[in-house]
Scaffold this motif. Structure first.
Motif, PDB file in Angstrom:
ATOM      1  N   SER A 130       0.841  -1.201   0.000  1.00 46.45           N
ATOM      2  CA  SER A 130       0.000   0.000   0.000  1.00 46.45           C
ATOM      3  C   SER A 130       0.876   1.251   0.000  1.00 46.45           C
ATOM      4  O   SER A 130       2.011   1.235   0.493  1.00 46.45           O
ATOM      5  CB  SER A 130      -0.912   0.017   1.227  1.00 46.45           C
ATOM      6  N   ILE A 131       0.322   2.321  -0.548  1.00 47.65           N
ATOM      7  CA  ILE A 131       1.034   3.603  -0.607  1.00 47.65           C
ATOM      8  C   ILE A 131       0.114   4.697  -0.075  1.00 47.65           C
ATOM      9  O   ILE A 131      -1.106   4.632  -0.218  1.00 47.65           O
ATOM     10  CB  ILE A 131       1.494   3.947  -2.048  1.00 47.65           C
ATOM     11  N   ARG A 132       0.717   5.691   0.565  1.00 47.17           N
ATOM     12  CA  ARG A 132       0.043   6.886   1.067  1.00 47.17           C
ATOM     13  C   ARG A 132      -1.232   6.529   1.847  1.00 47.17           C
ATOM     14  O   ARG A 132      -1.249   5.534   2.545  1.00 47.17           O
ATOM     15  CB  ARG A 132      -0.254   7.854  -0.090  1.00 47.17           C
ATOM     16  N   GLY A 133      -2.275   7.338   1.716  1.00 49.41           N
ATOM     17  CA  GLY A 133      -3.523   7.068   2.409  1.00 49.41           C
ATOM     18  C   GLY A 133      -3.361   7.080   3.915  1.00 49.41           C
ATOM     19  O   GLY A 133      -2.843   8.026   4.512  1.00 49.41           O
ATOM     20  N   ALA A 134      -3.821   6.001   4.568  1.00 49.29           N
ATOM     21  CA  ALA A 134      -3.771   5.911   6.021  1.00 49.29           C
ATOM     22  C   ALA A 134      -2.347   5.794   6.545  1.00 49.29           C
ATOM     23  O   ALA A 134      -2.093   6.080   7.723  1.00 49.29           O
ATOM     24  CB  ALA A 134      -4.590   4.716   6.497  1.00 49.29           C
ATOM     25  N   LYS A 135      -1.404   5.408   5.701  1.00 53.25           N
ATOM     26  CA  LYS A 135      -0.009   5.315   6.152  1.00 53.25           C
ATOM     27  C   LYS A 135       0.561   6.689   6.505  1.00 53.25           C
ATOM     28  O   LYS A 135       1.474   6.791   7.324  1.00 53.25           O
ATOM     29  CB  LYS A 135       0.853   4.665   5.063  1.00 53.25           C
ATOM     30  N   LEU A 136       0.032   7.735   5.899  1.00 51.65           N
ATOM     31  CA  LEU A 136       0.495   9.083   6.225  1.00 51.65           C
ATOM     32  C   LEU A 136       0.026   9.525   7.602  1.00 51.65           C
ATOM     33  O   LEU A 136       0.694  10.331   8.257  1.00 51.65           O
ATOM     34  CB  LEU A 136       0.002  10.078   5.169  1.00 51.65           C
ATOM     35  N   CYS A 137      -1.121   9.025   8.043  1.00 51.98           N
ATOM     36  CA  CYS A 137      -1.696   9.478   9.311  1.00 51.98           C
ATOM     37  C   CYS A 137      -1.131   8.726  10.507  1.00 51.98           C
ATOM     38  O   CYS A 137      -1.047   9.282  11.602  1.00 51.98           O
ATOM     39  CB  CYS A 137      -3.218   9.319   9.287  1.00 51.98           C
ATOM     40  N   VAL A 138      -0.766   7.468  10.315  1.00 52.74           N
ATOM     41  CA  VAL A 138      -0.348   6.648  11.446  1.00 52.74           C
ATOM     42  C   VAL A 138       0.957   7.158  12.044  1.00 52.74           C
ATOM     43  O   VAL A 138       1.165   7.104  13.255  1.00 52.74           O
ATOM     44  CB  VAL A 138      -0.214   5.182  10.997  1.00 52.74           C
ATOM     45  N   VAL A 139       1.838   7.677  11.214  1.00 48.76           N
ATOM     46  CA  VAL A 139       3.151   8.100  11.705  1.00 48.76           C
ATOM     47  C   VAL A 139       3.106   9.446  12.418  1.00 48.76           C
ATOM     48  O   VAL A 139       4.080   9.834  13.061  1.00 48.76           O
ATOM     49  CB  VAL A 139       4.154   8.170  10.533  1.00 48.76           C
ATOM     50  N   LYS A 140       1.994  10.179  12.334  1.00 48.18           N
ATOM     51  CA  LYS A 140       1.882  11.478  12.985  1.00 48.18           C
ATOM     52  C   LYS A 140       1.287  11.305  14.374  1.00 48.18           C
ATOM     53  O   LYS A 140       0.238  10.691  14.527  1.00 48.18           O
ATOM     54  CB  LYS A 140       0.997  12.428  12.162  1.00 48.18           C
ATOM     55  N   THR A 141       1.948  11.854  15.371  1.00 45.93           N
ATOM     56  CA  THR A 141       1.462  11.743  16.743  1.00 45.93           C
ATOM     57  C   THR A 141       0.304  12.706  16.971  1.00 45.93           C
ATOM     58  O   THR A 141       0.281  13.820  16.441  1.00 45.93           O
ATOM     59  CB  THR A 141       2.595  12.058  17.737  1.00 45.93           C
ATOM     60  N   HIS A 142      -0.635  12.260  17.774  1.00 46.75           N
ATOM     61  CA  HIS A 142      -1.814  13.076  18.074  1.00 46.75           C
ATOM     62  C   HIS A 142      -1.487  14.035  19.209  1.00 46.75           C
ATOM     63  O   HIS A 142      -1.052  13.630  20.289  1.00 46.75           O
ATOM     64  CB  HIS A 142      -2.985  12.182  18.471  1.00 46.75           C
ATOM     65  N   ARG A 143      -1.671  15.319  18.970  1.00 43.14           N
ATOM     66  CA  ARG A 143      -1.415  16.352  19.968  1.00 43.14           C
ATOM     67  C   ARG A 143      -2.740  16.926  20.449  1.00 43.14           C
ATOM     68  O   ARG A 143      -3.559  17.367  19.651  1.00 43.14           O
ATOM     69  CB  ARG A 143      -0.557  17.474  19.379  1.00 43.14           C
ATOM     70  N   LYS A 144      -2.905  16.935  21.775  1.00 44.87           N
ATOM     71  CA  LYS A 144      -4.131  17.476  22.346  1.00 44.87           C
ATOM     72  C   LYS A 144      -4.065  19.002  22.363  1.00 44.87           C
ATOM     73  O   LYS A 144      -3.035  19.592  22.657  1.00 44.87           O
ATOM     74  CB  LYS A 144      -4.323  16.962  23.773  1.00 44.87           C
ATOM     75  N   ARG A 145      -5.171  19.610  22.075  1.00 41.04           N
ATOM     76  CA  ARG A 145      -5.242  21.063  22.096  1.00 41.04           C
ATOM     77  C   ARG A 145      -5.333  21.570  23.531  1.00 41.04           C
ATOM     78  O   ARG A 145      -5.999  20.979  24.378  1.00 41.04           O
ATOM     79  CB  ARG A 145      -6.450  21.556  21.298  1.00 41.04           C
ATOM     80  N   GLN A 146      -4.666  22.683  23.775  1.00 42.87           N
ATOM     81  CA  GLN A 146      -4.716  23.257  25.107  1.00 42.87           C
ATOM     82  C   GLN A 146      -6.076  23.901  25.346  1.00 42.87           C
ATOM     83  O   GLN A 146      -6.597  24.591  24.476  1.00 42.87           O
ATOM     84  CB  GLN A 146      -3.627  24.310  25.265  1.00 42.87           C
ATOM     85  N   PRO A 147      -6.679  23.674  26.534  1.00 43.16           N
ATOM     86  CA  PRO A 147      -7.999  24.276  26.795  1.00 43.16           C
ATOM     87  C   PRO A 147      -7.901  25.788  26.887  1.00 43.16           C
ATOM     88  O   PRO A 147      -6.981  26.348  27.480  1.00 43.16           O
ATOM     89  CB  PRO A 147      -8.415  23.652  28.131  1.00 43.16           C
TER      90      PRO A 147
END
Length: 652
Positions: free
Chosen positions: A502-519
């Motif tokens: 597989s190329i691109r698609g969901a593979k681009l999102c998995v490697v990015k860490t999720h950052r919580k927004r400051q309240p």
């Protein structure tokens, strides 16, 4: 001087003896003889003619120039001295040596066979033609380059195990659309975005390049108000989205979700459906034209298929009526174009499959199979293969069938025991047309719904993947990303992909860490108030800008506020003995002592009442004869109650 001719005769390379050397030698000898004759017999220096000297200088210059060009171009003969003879067979041999993977020539057993191959093959063959030639000769190829590896993989792909390896399901990612069933799923042709629609009227946009591992949609809207989204599809260019809802009017949105077109609604009181401007009943299915970005097809419960052209014209171009066996009206549950847009296929509620040729009139059907599926069960999906020779149908009668358009009377194979609760459950072909994929609804007694993969050649089950503890509604195998997207009945969308294939698609999102927004809201912190502490140890209370502004305004130095009156008066520092005329007269003329500012004026006046009565000076002598006797109220003792107020009628 005569120039040498370039000869193209028999294909041979003869560079051993240049033909121009003899001619050049003869010319030089002739020039020497002419010069000797002109100078006469005798030794010593010979006199030469100017013309002969110029000719000799030109010959030497031409010889040097040709020699330089021969060294640069790497040929043995060039220009006026020698003629170049090209050999095509030698050039072909050089091409085979330098690029061995393009022309895989086999060793011949006889000279005649080799001669025939040399006559047929002049240049390098493309890979597809080379593979066909290898298959026709049935000789084993040499494993020298990547083409041999690919041919080995193609030979192994016929096995069921190799088909299972082609399924991209080694990794899994989950996206949450909502809490209700996701009925529609569509992918951008370029693979950059995904759009989904559910039964709770919501439509979500997913951007793989902008998402992180949290997998959250960047936009959510309700394009059709209080109507569930039944089908979604991107146009061939990916800039428009066709929205099919429970309404009678289809909508076209742009890439960002803004409305560009809403189809007209027909007149419900006209019996002939070809006379109306649009559909008059609920839509069931719709799709875009394969290569025309402004044309799309819709199907509804009014027994018609309608072709819409362009974004300016809000009326349909063509109306196609679906008929039952007796000529009565029947409704189309699904519709689709084939890959080259020459056929329109519709799966009807009466269990029939009807097709029309777009190059002819839409009066009669091109193919019609009346008992394709069970009568009364909707044909929820009808899909053409990528090659265009096969057709797959999925129905609510728990079956999926594969058809061949060249023999359309009977299906090639029928798969059973595929339970389906939704009339939008679909099926799809793999990008190489070797597998057929479909999902099932969750039957009683099972904990997970499965995704099935079947071979289109052997008709056997290749793989079964458990997806979720809810129903499987839509299945999308993106050909460019090589990823599987599956929508479920609990509001989740699952993406399956392979790390290698597989190329691109969901593979681009998995490697990015999720950052919580400051309240953004302020959280109150408990503070210890110590008013008697030293300023060094005193904890200042955090104040907002509004509090700081109010405090600065109360400070007379920072706000530059004027002085307030001491006790009474109007404006400035004015008191009872201030700057008025009466207070000035009393203080300077009438009184010997100044009245203190904090003293009650009534008490100060009554203190001199006895002196004023005995020795009046200002006003009292003028009114002494007529002035009544002054009676002042006396203070009652604290323990004595005040006189009772008489009751009135209002108090009673």
């Amino acid at each position: 001087m005569q120039r040498g001719k370039i000869s193209f005769g028999k294909i041979q390379l003869n560079i051993n003896k240049p033909p121009a050397e003899t001619k050049s030698n003869e010319t030089t000898k002739k020039d020497e003889e002419d010069s000797s004759e002109a100078s006469g017999s005798g030794g010593g220096f010979k006199k030469m003619d100017k013309v002969q000297m110029i000719r000799q200088i030109e010959d030497v210059a031409e010889d040097l120039e040709s020699q330089h060009l021969k060294e640069v171009m790497g040929i043995s003969g060039f220009g006026r001295k020698a003629a170049k003879v090209f050999d095509i067979s030698e050039q072909i041999e050089k091409a085979r040596i330098t690029r061995p993977g393009l022309d895989r020539k086999k060793e011949e057993t006889t000279a005649d066979k080799g001669a025939e191959d040399e006559e047929d093959v002049i240049g390098p063959l493309p890979p597809s033609a080379a593979e066909e030639k290898d298959k026709s000769t049935k000789e084993p190829a040499k494993a020298e380059d990547s083409d041999d590896d690919s041919s080995d993989e193609d030979s192994d792909d016929d096995d069921e195990q190799s088909l299972a390896k082609r399924i991209p399901y080694t990794h899994e990612v989950q996206m949450q659309h909502g809490s209700r069933a996701v009925l529609a799923l569509a992918g951008d042709p370029s693979g950059a975005r995904l759009v989904s629609g559910s039964i709770d009227y919501d439509m979500c946009f997913w951007d793989f390049a902008g998402m992180d591992s949290g997998m959250r949609s960047f936009r959510q809207l309700q394009p059709c108000e209080n109507h569930p989204i039944r089908s979604l599809q991107y146009s061939v260019t990916g800039d428009m989205i066709l929205v099919i809802s429970g309404n009678a009017q289809a909508k076209v949105l742009d890439r960002d979700g803004f409305e560009k077109l809403e189809c007209c609604k027909g007149d419900q009181y006209i019996s002939d459906m070809s006379r109306t401007k649009g559909h008059v009943a609920q839509l069931t299915s719709g799709c875009w034209h394969p290569f025309n970005r402004e044309q799309f097809l819709t199907a509804a419960l009014d027994g018609t298929l309608r072709i819409w052209q362009g974004l300016r014209a809000k009326e349909q171009v063509q109306v196609i009526k679906t008929r039952a066996q007796g000529g009565l009206r029947t409704n189309a549950a699904s519709c689709n174009f084939n890959r080259d847009a020459t056929l329109i296929a519709a799966g009807c509620v009466d269990g029939s499959i009807q097709t029309w040729d777009t190059r002819k009139m839409y009066v009669n059907t091109t193919h019609c199979v009346r008992e394709a599926h069970q009568k009364g069960a909707e044909i929820t999906s009808i899909v053409f293969s990528y090659m265009g020779q096969q057709l797959a149908t999925r129905s609510n009668d728990e079956t999926m069938k594969l058809w061949d358009l060249r023999q359309f009377k009977q299906p090639l194979h029928t798969w059973t025991n595929l339970f389906s609760r939704y009339d939008m459950t679909d099926c799809c072909f793999s990008p190489d047309d070797r597998m057929l994929v479909t999902g099932e609804s969750l039957p009683k007694g099972q904990t997970e719904a499965n995704l099935y993969f079947y071979s289109t050649k052997s008709y056997e089950e290749v793989q079964r993947i458990p997806v979720s503890g809810s129903h499987v509604v839509k299945t999308l195998w993106h050909p460019k990303l090589n990823q599987l997207f599956v929508s479920c009945g609990n509001g989740t969308i699952k993406c399956y992909y392979d790390e290698q294939r597989s190329i691109r698609g969901a593979k681009l999102c998995v490697v990015k860490t999720h950052r919580k927004r400051q309240p953004m809201e302020m959280v109150g912190v408990s503070q210890i108030i110590t008013p008697h502490a030293l300023p060094l140890f005193r904890q200042e209370k955090s104040r907002t800008s509004r509090k700081r502004m109010e405090k600065a305004r109360m400070d007379p130095v920072k706000s530059k506020r004027p002085d307030l009156p001491i006790t009474s008066g109007q404006g400035g520092r004015v008191a009872s003995s201030g700057g008025t005329l009466s207070s000035y007269v009393i203080r300077n003329l009438g009184l010997s002592k100044r009245v203190d500012d904090d003293q009650d004026p009534r008490e100060a006046i009554l203190k001199f009442a006895k002196d004023a009565a005995e020795n009046p000076y200002w006003i009292a002598p003028a009114y002494k004869q007529t002035q009544p006797k002054a009676i002042f109220s006396e203070k009652l003792p604290a323990d004595e109650p005040a006189s009772k107020k008489p009751k009135t009628e209002a108090d009673k």
